[in-house]
Enzyme design. Sequence first.
Site, short mmCIF file in Angstrom:
data_model
loop_
_atom_site.label_atom_id
_atom_site.label_comp_id
_atom_site.label_asym_id
_atom_site.label_seq_id
_atom_site.Cartn_x
_atom_site.Cartn_y
_atom_site.Cartn_z
N ALA A 185 0.84 -1.21 0.00
CA ALA A 185 0.00 0.00 0.00
C ALA A 185 0.86 1.25 0.00
O ALA A 185 1.88 1.31 0.70
CB ALA A 185 -0.91 0.01 1.23
N THR B 212 6.78 -3.09 0.85
CA THR B 212 5.66 -2.85 1.75
C THR B 212 5.28 -1.37 1.77
O THR B 212 5.77 -0.56 0.99
CB THR B 212 5.97 -3.38 3.16
N HIS B 213 4.38 -1.01 2.70
CA HIS B 213 3.72 0.29 2.68
C HIS B 213 4.70 1.46 2.70
O HIS B 213 5.72 1.45 3.37
CB HIS B 213 2.75 0.40 3.86
N ASP B 214 4.37 2.46 1.91
CA ASP B 214 5.06 3.75 1.89
C ASP B 214 6.50 3.70 1.40
O ASP B 214 7.25 4.67 1.58
CB ASP B 214 5.01 4.41 3.28
N GLY C 21 8.17 2.20 4.50
CA GLY C 21 8.79 3.51 4.45
C GLY C 21 10.23 3.54 3.99
O GLY C 21 10.91 4.56 4.14
#
Length: 214
Positions: free
Chosen positions: A120, A137-139, A157
Amino acid sequence: MAASWGGPLLLVGASGLAREVLPVVAEAGHDVLGVLDDRYADLPPALGGAPVLGPVSAAAEHPGARLLLCVGPSRARAAVHARLDAGANYARVVDPSVRNPAGCPVGEGSVLLAGVTITADAVLGAHVVAMPGVTVTHDCVLDDFATLAAGVSLGGGVRVGRAAYLGMNASVHPGVRIGAGAVVGMGAVVLSDVPDGETWAGVPARRLVREVAR
């Protein structure tokens, strides 16, 4: 997101990456004009069933083709891109097994092979290569020409700089930055930021004083 382009495909670079891309393209039923490589005179007449047509400069002879840079090393891929016409059209190839349920953006010219997962709010730039089994993974943000070898895992991140290269099965802690042009060795566990242009390896990863070839 599936493989996408609006014309016949022309691969630039007679490499292992090209041979991995060709079955994905064939499975999708798209046409491949051939492969360009400056070593063409020393290569077999075909690579994975696609004819070897000539040097990289011959791309100008095929204005209707979509190009795909299949030069494996990140910096070399960026250098080849700089040699090509600024108006060139690039394909994007994404294996049908790739999971990107949030529809995270993937830039032009990028290659995502089997089993890549993007979760995401990630962003993948242009001419990024993600080999089989990569997890983003996210960000996370992957800048242009970044390369993630098979099995790389990025925590949330993570920022991967322009033309950085992460070796097979490397893992990166959430929030860490991998600098532009940096290299991370196979199986490394990266717990802190890697400065631009440095080579790190090990568990936990540390800077290598002698830069390895890539």
